[in-house]
Write an enzyme that holds these catalytic residues in place. Sequence first.
Site, PDB file in Angstrom:
ATOM      1  N   GLU A   1      -1.975  -7.093   7.466  1.00  0.00           N
ATOM      2  CA  GLU A   1      -0.677  -6.906   7.922  1.00  0.00           C
ATOM      3  C   GLU A   1      -0.378  -7.759   9.068  1.00  0.00           C
ATOM      4  OE1 GLU A   1       2.362  -6.992   7.571  1.00  0.00           O
ATOM      5  OE2 GLU A   1       2.895  -4.831   7.194  1.00  0.00           O
TER       6      GLU A   1
ATOM      7  N   THR B   1       1.220   6.194   4.753  1.00  0.00           N
ATOM      8  CA  THR B   1       0.432   6.715   5.720  1.00  0.00           C
ATOM      9  C   THR B   1       1.023   7.478   6.712  1.00  0.00           C
ATOM     10  OG1 THR B   1       0.678   5.050   7.350  1.00  0.00           O
ATOM     11  CG2 THR B   1      -0.765   4.628   5.582  1.00  0.00           C
ATOM     12  N   ASP B   2       0.375   8.378   7.399  1.00  0.00           N
ATOM     13  CA  ASP B   2       1.084   9.271   8.515  1.00  0.00           C
ATOM     14  C   ASP B   2       1.780   8.238   9.598  1.00  0.00           C
ATOM     15  OD1 ASP B   2       0.307  11.500   7.468  1.00  0.00           O
ATOM     16  OD2 ASP B   2      -1.638  11.956   8.495  1.00  0.00           O
ATOM     17  N   TRP B   3       1.241   7.133   9.944  1.00  0.00           N
ATOM     18  CA  TRP B   3       1.851   6.334  10.680  1.00  0.00           C
ATOM     19  C   TRP B   3       3.433   5.656  10.102  1.00  0.00           C
ATOM     20  CZ3 TRP B   3      -1.154   2.776  14.553  1.00  0.00           C
ATOM     21  CH2 TRP B   3      -1.953   3.909  15.586  1.00  0.00           C
TER      22      TRP B   3
ATOM     23  N   HIS C   1       0.768  -1.192  -0.046  1.00  0.00           N
ATOM     24  CA  HIS C   1      -0.075  -0.045   0.157  1.00  0.00           C
ATOM     25  C   HIS C   1       1.042   1.376  -0.125  1.00  0.00           C
ATOM     26  CE1 HIS C   1       1.095   0.848   4.224  1.00  0.00           C
ATOM     27  NE2 HIS C   1       1.092  -0.409   4.266  1.00  0.00           N
TER      28      HIS C   1
END
Length: 210
Positions: free
Chosen positions: A82, A12-14, A9
């Site tokens: 995941e 992401t912010d993470w 993917h």
Amino acid sequence: MSRLIIWRHGNTDWNAANRVQGQTDVPLNDLGRQQAVDAADMLVRLRPDVIVSSDLRRASDTAAALAALTGVPVRHDDRLRERFFGQWQGLTMAEVKESRFAEWTRWRAGEAAIGGGVESLDDLGKRIAEALQAAADLVPADGTAVVATHGAAARQGVGHLLGWPAEVMRTLRALQNCHWVELTHDSGRGWQVAAYNVGPVSDKPVPPPV
């Protein structure tokens, strides 16, 4: 000869904060959405017959970018999620190292079971490989399946599908966001790696596959 694309993917912010996602449902950020569009522009040339995705939003929304170009609907398979990172989820890797050092050390060493409620590598590899094979079984002998999943899941699932021992799996670098592995299959040779870590050009560092 059939083809299987295993696609990580977008960002992401993470990812950007080096925070452990695991099965937390974190969405794509602006960079991740653009990465998905850029990757889809490349993958559409492979004319996928089937698109299958993890049901977590960061993977599902990545897959949707390709579906928008191809008209092929996205199927969802929760086996493609995941690795479950248990009590690590939501922590930064620095926080994991500080507060769960013994587990972090086992993780760094590539041990199959590390504690803290983290899913074992064996369990992860088995469920992802099963989902990858199921996706491949949906296409004809000369077809292409694209599977949107996650970093640790992709590496372990590919290795499990190919029957590689753990020490060989550890030689694979983490996939960059929105990059993929290309596998081919024929009746004589089985699964083979055709390409690894392919995708849009990026100058961003590779986030850890968590």
